[in-house]
Structure formats: C-alpha cells, structure tokens
Design a protein around this motif. Structure first.
Motif, mmCIF file in Angstrom:
data_model
loop_
_atom_site.group_PDB
_atom_site.id
_atom_site.type_symbol
_atom_site.label_atom_id
_atom_site.label_comp_id
_atom_site.label_asym_id
_atom_site.label_seq_id
_atom_site.Cartn_x
_atom_site.Cartn_y
_atom_site.Cartn_z
ATOM 1 N N ILE A 102 34.183 34.169 53.563
ATOM 2 C CA ILE A 102 34.653 32.785 53.738
ATOM 3 C C ILE A 102 33.853 31.883 52.803
ATOM 4 O O ILE A 102 32.730 31.474 53.112
ATOM 5 C CB ILE A 102 34.477 32.313 55.198
ATOM 6 N N ASN A 103 34.406 31.611 51.649
ATOM 7 C CA ASN A 103 33.824 30.668 50.693
ATOM 8 C C ASN A 103 32.384 31.014 50.309
ATOM 9 O O ASN A 103 31.513 30.140 50.217
ATOM 10 C CB ASN A 103 33.870 29.236 51.251
ATOM 11 N N ARG A 104 32.122 32.293 50.108
ATOM 12 C CA ARG A 104 30.832 32.742 49.576
ATOM 13 C C ARG A 104 31.102 33.402 48.231
ATOM 14 O O ARG A 104 32.092 34.123 48.071
ATOM 15 C CB ARG A 104 30.127 33.720 50.509
ATOM 16 N N SER A 117 35.553 24.500 44.412
ATOM 17 C CA SER A 117 36.257 25.534 43.659
ATOM 18 C C SER A 117 37.546 25.035 43.028
ATOM 19 O O SER A 117 38.022 25.595 42.064
ATOM 20 C CB SER A 117 36.565 26.727 44.559
ATOM 21 N N THR A 174 37.849 22.478 48.583
ATOM 22 C CA THR A 174 37.160 23.617 49.182
ATOM 23 C C THR A 174 35.793 23.804 48.530
ATOM 24 O O THR A 174 35.674 23.756 47.306
ATOM 25 C CB THR A 174 37.987 24.897 48.995
ATOM 26 N N ARG A 175 34.767 24.018 49.335
ATOM 27 C CA ARG A 175 33.415 24.193 48.811
ATOM 28 C C ARG A 175 32.963 25.629 49.013
ATOM 29 O O ARG A 175 33.193 26.231 50.063
ATOM 30 C CB ARG A 175 32.448 23.231 49.515
ATOM 31 N N SER A 176 32.332 26.188 47.994
ATOM 32 C CA SER A 176 31.843 27.564 48.046
ATOM 33 C C SER A 176 30.324 27.559 47.919
ATOM 34 O O SER A 176 29.753 26.738 47.194
ATOM 35 C CB SER A 176 32.453 28.392 46.911
ATOM 36 N N GLN A 177 29.712 28.520 48.616
ATOM 37 C CA GLN A 177 28.258 28.631 48.554
ATOM 38 C C GLN A 177 27.876 29.884 47.770
ATOM 39 O O GLN A 177 28.464 30.952 47.944
ATOM 40 C CB GLN A 177 27.647 28.700 49.957
ATOM 41 N N HIS A 198 34.211 36.682 44.207
ATOM 42 C CA HIS A 198 34.423 36.300 45.602
ATOM 43 C C HIS A 198 34.950 37.490 46.385
ATOM 44 O O HIS A 198 35.467 38.459 45.815
ATOM 45 C CB HIS A 198 35.393 35.114 45.693
ATOM 46 N N SER A 231 37.365 38.864 49.684
ATOM 47 C CA SER A 231 38.530 38.489 50.493
ATOM 48 C C SER A 231 39.010 39.714 51.251
ATOM 49 O O SER A 231 38.932 40.838 50.745
ATOM 50 C CB SER A 231 39.652 37.953 49.597
#
Length: 807
Positions: free
Chosen positions: A567-569, A592, A597-600, A623, A625
């Motif tokens: 999840i968004n990593r 992104s 949406t923000r990714s770490q 990423h 998924s």
C-alpha cells in the motif's frame, strides 16, 4: 559488327583465363555483398513509406531542456490525444497507440496469444493500412469492435468469414467480448507499428481515472495535419498548448535553473515526421535502428564496390598495355577511336555482366544464412521490386563504365606510332596504379580498425556491471495462458526445499530481450517538494532485489512480514534519490501522480540498467501490488549444471500449465540480445574488412604478377650480374610495401577520428588503443608481403637463361 566484337572479346578473355577469373570472382563477391547491404539499406529507408500523405503524418514527443541535458521522449500521457483533438479541430486525425505484451484471445474452445493495440478510431483515417473487409470510417466506432489482421483472422477462424463473429480478450474470469468489425492486411515488416489487432483504448480498465493523469506516460500519439498547415506552424501553436497543460512541469524546470534552448523552449511538444520515426532512437526508447548504422552499411557497400572496381581498372589497364601492338596495328589499318573503345569496353562489360549474374545467384543462395546470422529479415521478394531492380541496374552500369570505360578510353588515346615503336609499356609503375592500390589498402585498413574498436566497445559494455547479476538466473515469460501470480506462488511452493533454487521473484518487465521479444515501459511523474520527477514505474514482487543481487544501499526491500508494503510503499534507485536531491530518502513521502496519492520510500538500491545498457541508468521506482499482473518470473539457481535446473523448471511448468508455452531463457542470453545493434555493426565491419582485404590481395596478386612478368628480362640480367635471390625479392617487394605504408598513414588517422566520433555516442566507452592500430599496421604489411611473396620468390629463383629469352 557487334557479333565480331563479341567474338573478339570472348576469345581475348578465354586466352587470359587466370586474369578473367580474378576479375569475375572479385566482382561476383562484391556484387553479392552489396546486394545484401543495399537490400538492408532499402528496407530501412522505406520504413513507413507506404502510407498515403505520409509527409503529413507526425508522432508527438516531449522536449525538456533540463539543466543537466536536453531530453526527448515519445511516450506520452493518455489524455494528450483528446486534448490535442479538442484544441486543434482542423487536424485530420489524432490517435493514441499502445502495443504492450501479448493478450489472450479466446474463440469457442481455442486460445491464442496476440498483440492487441489500444488506439482510437482515427487510426484507420491517419494510416493507410489496407482494410480488406469492413468500413474504414466505422470499423472502430463501437467500443466493443475489433479490427484484426488477415493472418490473425485466418489463425482463429480458418476459412470462415470472421466479420460479425464474437471473440473474448483477457484472462479467464476477466474476459471482455469483442465483435469483429474489420479485417486489414498484415502490417508490413517495415512498419514502426506492429500488432495483430486494434481495439478502442476506452475499453481498458480505469480509463476514466487514467484520463485525469497527465504524469503517467504509456502511449505514442500520432496526428495528421491538413495540407494547409506545415510542421513549423503547428509546433509554434503547440507552445501555448504546452503552457496550458504542462504548467507545473515548466515551473519545475524554472526552479531547477533550466534555460530556454535556441528555439526559446524550456518544455515543448514537438513533432517528428513519420518517415523519420524509425531512426529516432530517443523518442522510440532505443527501439529504432541507428541511422549511423544505415550510413555505415552504405559506406561499406561503396567501399567494397570501389575495391572491386580498382582491381578491374588496374588489371584492365595493365593487360591493355600488353595488347598495345594489336591496338596500334588496328589504328594503322583505319580503326576509329570509338570502335576501339567499344571493343575494349565490351570485354569489360562481359566480365561485369558475368560477375553481376554470379553475384546475384550467390546472394540468392545465401539469403537464408544472412537473415539468420544478422536477424536481417530480408525478403527475396525485395529482389523483384522495381525500385530495387532499378537501383542494382544503375550500380551495374556505373561499375561497368567506371571499371571498363576508363581503361578503354585510356587505351584509345595512345598514338599508333608510339605503340608500334614500343614506347608504350608498364615496366615502371604509374601514378594511377599506385594511387588505386593505396586506395584499396586504405579502405581495408580503415575497416579493420573500425571492426577492432567496435568489438572492443561491445566487449567493454558486456563486461561492465549492469547493477544486477545475470549469472545463473532464468527468465520465464508467463504469457497469457496462465496467471503470473498463481505461477509465481506455485514455483515458490514447489522449489522452496530444492537446494539448487536460491530464490524466485516476479516482475512486470523483463531484463534484456527474452524469447518473447516483448519490451514494455511505463513512466510516471513523481512530485517531491514541488518538483516533478520522471521515473520508470516498475512492478516487482518479494525477493526481487535478493534474486537479482541488486545492491541495497539503505532501508530494506519489500518483505511479506510487512502487510503495508503493498500500500503506497516504494523502493527507489540511487538516481531517483539524486533527482529528489537527498542522500538518504528512506522514510520520505512524495506524490505519485495528480490524484494526490502519497508514497513512502522504504529502501534505496544501487542503479541498475532496466532497459538500455548503453545509456546511463534512469531513475526507477519499484512498487508492490497484489492485483497487478506478473508478466515474468526470475529464478536464481546455484548448481554446476544450470541446464538441468532449466529442464526441471520446464517439466514442472508443463505439468501445471500445459496450455502455456515454456519460453524461458538464461538472463545472460537476454543481456547479450541487448547489444544486437552493436553486434550487428561489429559483424558487418569484420566481414566487410575480411572481404575488402581478400579483394585487395586478389588485385595486388594480379598486379604483382603482371609487373613481374614485364620485368622478367631485368630480373635475369640482375642475376647474371651477381644479384642474390634475396636481394631480388626485396627489390620486387619494397615497391608494394611502400604503397601499404602510405595507405596506413592515411587510414589510421581517419579510423581514429571516425571511431572517436562513434564512441562519443556512448556514456561508457573504451579508449582507442594505439597497440591495436599498430597490430593492424603490422598485419597489413605482412598480408601484402605474403600476397606478393609467391610471385617474387618464383621470379627470383628462375633460371637466368630462361629470363633472358623472354620477349
């Protein structure tokens, strides 16, 4: 009269069978090689040339004048096409095209893997691919319509009429129905667009959501302009369009300190003519043919023809002087200059025609081998195309006029009185003969130097670290007959206790070029502190870094014990961190896409080559998924017999997925296929240099034989006066060695300059070795000595009594 000329020509050529054979053999080899080279050039230069109004069809591309370097890309965002059509209604058509991996096609109980292109209705209005069945204006109007090629229709439906029949696309459980609304002719091999069928891009999942994303780049966009608008005018109008739709990108470039280019653009959408797209490797993401390679092929063809012509000219002139008395007598009896010209040129024409026909037959018989060796995809039908036939006839006439016309003209200018008094001879080498021999060896040495440098560069690129380890890694394309995620899990369960299998992972993209020959690329824009960064967007699975031995610099890779990793990593490469301007990005967040949406970032790895090993590694963002498809499996093995491990994997594959073809390859093989263009250039130069040396030596041998024949009496006198055999060999050889030394003095600097320019195209390159050039020089001298040594030693050992009796 012509009959008499022909009789005299055949008798003269038969009388000198040795020289005739040398000329015919040299011309046959030259014509054969040039047939291959010109067919290859003809195919490359006619790419996309079959479309009506092709000069009004363009592909769009980005231009960004970043502070570090200007960049161009032909991969565009999904919403660009409709936006262009709305802003420029006068355009005759705008279409998006995306050809990704093969899709699963189902009809009744049969399944097929086919390349399905996503596009718009304007595709059939812009491109003039022949439509065999259906209406060009209506074939793609329906979202559930599909237009397929003739070969795909034949494969699926056999002899049935495919129009109106329904097929399914997609994996079982996620299939969509499509109605056949058109059949088009198979796309030509020399087309930049290759697919088996066309469907509407709107029929894809998440289309509406993706239409809002101007940062995701996955499509090529083509447009057709009206005859009243030229390229410069439209590009000028596209400036305001770019400012409206890419304002943030332009703002980011200004913050980075970017300056406008000579056209005043920081960022622009520009146009590339369709006929030039094939050669524009930057906007084609390295898929096109280097135009420099096409020019190199043309140069090789001209060089080889030139060497063959030089042989012909030298031998014809030399032998014509031995017939000087015959020509003098004919002149004194009233023969006119044009009659003598026709006679001598007619003999040359017979030799040229014989060599041309033999060369054509040789090329025809070697066509299959040439295609297999160079992956050239030449078709025998090209030999029968009017344009190519005309080209080869022109070449034949030029060669025959050049090789036979000049010697014929030279001999007709001689005065009959001087000829009959014996004042005309070639006992002393003339400037023309020496110049031609120097030209031959200059070309040969030039080609050898180029071949050596190209080979060293390829070896250097192969040995350079790619950022991942390809040894003992097996790459398996999943295809469409089975589920990639399911196969990945089955493989992990089956081989987790196998000591020969170290680790298994999956990805959306292959490394190198596998047996499926599919290359797909997805890029996206990442927003970090107001700065937009373009990055490759790569789907991977657990153990990707571990399996490929990619160096982990900070943080960690994806781990199944962390449920939030999907999840968004993301895991990024070092180049991506540099674009962000941070040294340790672990724990940082960025956007992104435009959806917010923000990714770490959970890890950073060393740069690795994902697509083009000849360029610097681009920023990559990986990423995880659980729902996106896995297209490729990577299996690292540790065994002294990797082939046995491959067989074990194949047996299990056939057991659990018998319906899917096993197309595995070793990653080493995939990486080697990356260097296909460089390998082709190296092979061409190596083969061409070998042929050039062969033809040069053939000519040198014949000229040396003629020169020694004419100095036979001189050699006898020298031996009677006490000259040793060794001194005579040195005397006869040194003139030829001098010519080779002059050729080397010309060739080596030219080769150094030319190859230095070629090497400048690579960010990673070798330095040109002085030792390699010295080796070429020594080799050329030795080849020349060996070529003339037989005749010189034979002449030096001849009985002086026989030499002095020579007339």
């Amino acid at each position: 009269m012509l009959r008499n000329y022909l009789k005299i020509a055949l008798r003269t050529l038969w009388k000198s069978k040795g020289y005739t054979t040398i000329n015919v053999a040299g011309l046959a080899v030259a014509f054969s090689v040039c047939t291959f080279l010109f067919m290859t050039i003809y195919r490359q230069l006619t790419f996309d040339s079959f479309h009506a109004d092709g000069d009004r069809i363009f592909q769009t591309y980005y231009f960004a004048n970043s502070p570090d370097k200007a960049s161009r890309s032909g991969i565009m965002p999904l919403p660009l096409g409709p936006a262009l059509k709305a802003s420029f209604p006068e355009l005759e058509g705008v279409t998006r095209v995306r050809v990704g991996t093969k899709s699963l096609v189902a009809y009744k109980d049969k399944y097929f893997d086919k390349h399905i292109a996503l596009t718009d209705p304007d595709f059939l209005r812009i491109f003039s691919f022949p439509l065999i069945k259906g209406n060009r204006q209506q074939a793609l109007q329906n979202l559930s319509g599909i237009v397929m090629t003739e070969s795909m229709a034949r494969t699926i439906f056999g002899k049935q009429d495919p129009m109106g029949k329904q097929i399914q696309l997609g994996q079982p459980g996620h299939q969509k129905n499509y109605l056949v609304t058109g059949i088009m002719a198979d796309l030509p091999d020399n087309s930049s667009i290759h697919c088996d069928a066309l469907i509407r891009v709107e029929s894809t999942d998440n289309y509406r959501q993706d239409m809002k994303n101007w940062d995701g780049n996955s499509y090529t966009v083509y447009l057709k302009t009206p005859a009243t608008i030229d390229q410069a005018t439209l590009e000028n109008r596209l400036r305001s369009f770019a400012k409206n739709h890419f304002a943030r990108t332009i703002a980011d470039l200004k913050k980075e300190g970017a300056k406008p280019d000579e056209r005043g653009d920081l960022f622009a959408i520009r146009l590339q003519k369709l006929k030039n797209v094939h050669f524009d490797r930057e906007i084609m993401s390295g898929k096109g043919a280097p135009v420099a390679l096409v020019y190199a092929l043309g140069g090789l063809a001209v060089f080889i023809l030139l060497i063959a012509c030089i042989n012909f000219i030298n031998l014809t002139i030399a032998r014509s002087f031995t017939r000087a008395r015959e020509l003098g007598v004919r002149k004194s009896l009233g023969a006119l200059r044009h009659q003598l010209f026709i006679q001598i040129w007619g003999e040359a024409l017979v030799v040229c025609l014989t060599g041309f026909l033999l060369g054509t037959v040789l090329a025809y018989s070697l066509m299959t081998s040439f295609n297999a060796f160079f992956d050239a995809r030449l078709d025998l039908s090209h030999l029968l195309k009017p344009g190519f036939i005309g080209l080869m006839l022109v070449i034949f006439l030029v060669v025959s006029l050049l090789a036979g016309g000049y010697p014929a003209w030279r001999m007709t200018t001689l005065k009959a009185v001087d000829v009959l008094k014996g004042k005309i001879s070639i006992k002393r080498p003339g400037l023309l003969r020496n110049s031609l021999i120097i030209t031959q060896f200059t070309i040969s040495c030039l080609l050898i130097c180029c071949a050596l440098v190209a080979t060293r560069q390829i070896d250097f690129l192969r040995e350079r670290p790619l950022g991942f380890s390809s040894e003992q890694v097996i790459s398996i394309p999943v295809g469409n007959r089975t589920n990639g995620r399911m196969m990945l899990q089955r493989f992990r369960d089956q081989f987790k206790q196998d000591p020969a299998v170290v680790s298994i992972t999956g990805s959306s993209v292959n490394l190198g070029r596998g047996k499926d020959r599919v290359t797909s690329r997805s890029m996206t824009g990442m927003d970090y502190k107001g700065k937009n960064i373009q990055t490759d967007w790569l789907l991977v699975d657990y153990d990707y870094v571990k399996t490929l031995h990619i160096k982990l610099l900070a943080g960690r890779e994806f781990d199944p014990t962390y449920a939030t990793d999907s999840i968004n990593r993301v895991v990024i490469t070092e180049s991506m961190a540099k674009e962000m301007g941070v040294s340790n990005p672990v724990g940082l967040f960025f956007g992104s896409d435009t959806s917010g949406t923000r990714s770490q970032i959970i890890g950073m790895v060393a740069d690795f080559h994902l697509y083009a090993p000849t360029d610097k590694p681009a920023p990559v963002t990986m990423h995880l998924s659980h729902h996106e498809p896995i297209n490729y499996l990577f299996v690292r093995v540790n065994t002294p017999n990797p082939t046995a491990a491959m067989t074990k994997l194949q047996n299990y594959w056939q057991k659990v997925a018998p319906q899917a073809e096993f197309m595995a390859s070793f990653l080493d093989e995939n990486v080697d296929a990356w260097f296909q263009n460089e390998q082709m250039m190296s092979r061409l130069f190596s083969i061409a240099s070998g042929i050039a040396i062969f033809l040069s030596c053939l000519g040198l041998f014949a000229v040396a034989l003629l020169a020694i024949e004419q100095r036979t009496k001189e050699i006898g006198i020298r031996k009677v006066m006490g000259a040793s055999a060794a001194s005579i060999v040195v005397l006869l050889s040194r003139d030829f060695v001098k010519l080779v030394l002059i050729a080397l003095a010309i060739a080596l600097p030219l080769a150094w300059f030319g190859m230095q320019q070629w090497l400048n195209n690579y960010p990673y390159r070798v330095s040109i070795s002085v030792g390699a050039f010295a080796l070429v020089a020594v080799g050329a001298i030795l080849v020349a000595l060996v070529t003339v040594s037989y005749q010189t030693i034979k002449a030096a050992l001849m009985n002086p009594a026989k030499s002095l009796k020579t007339e």
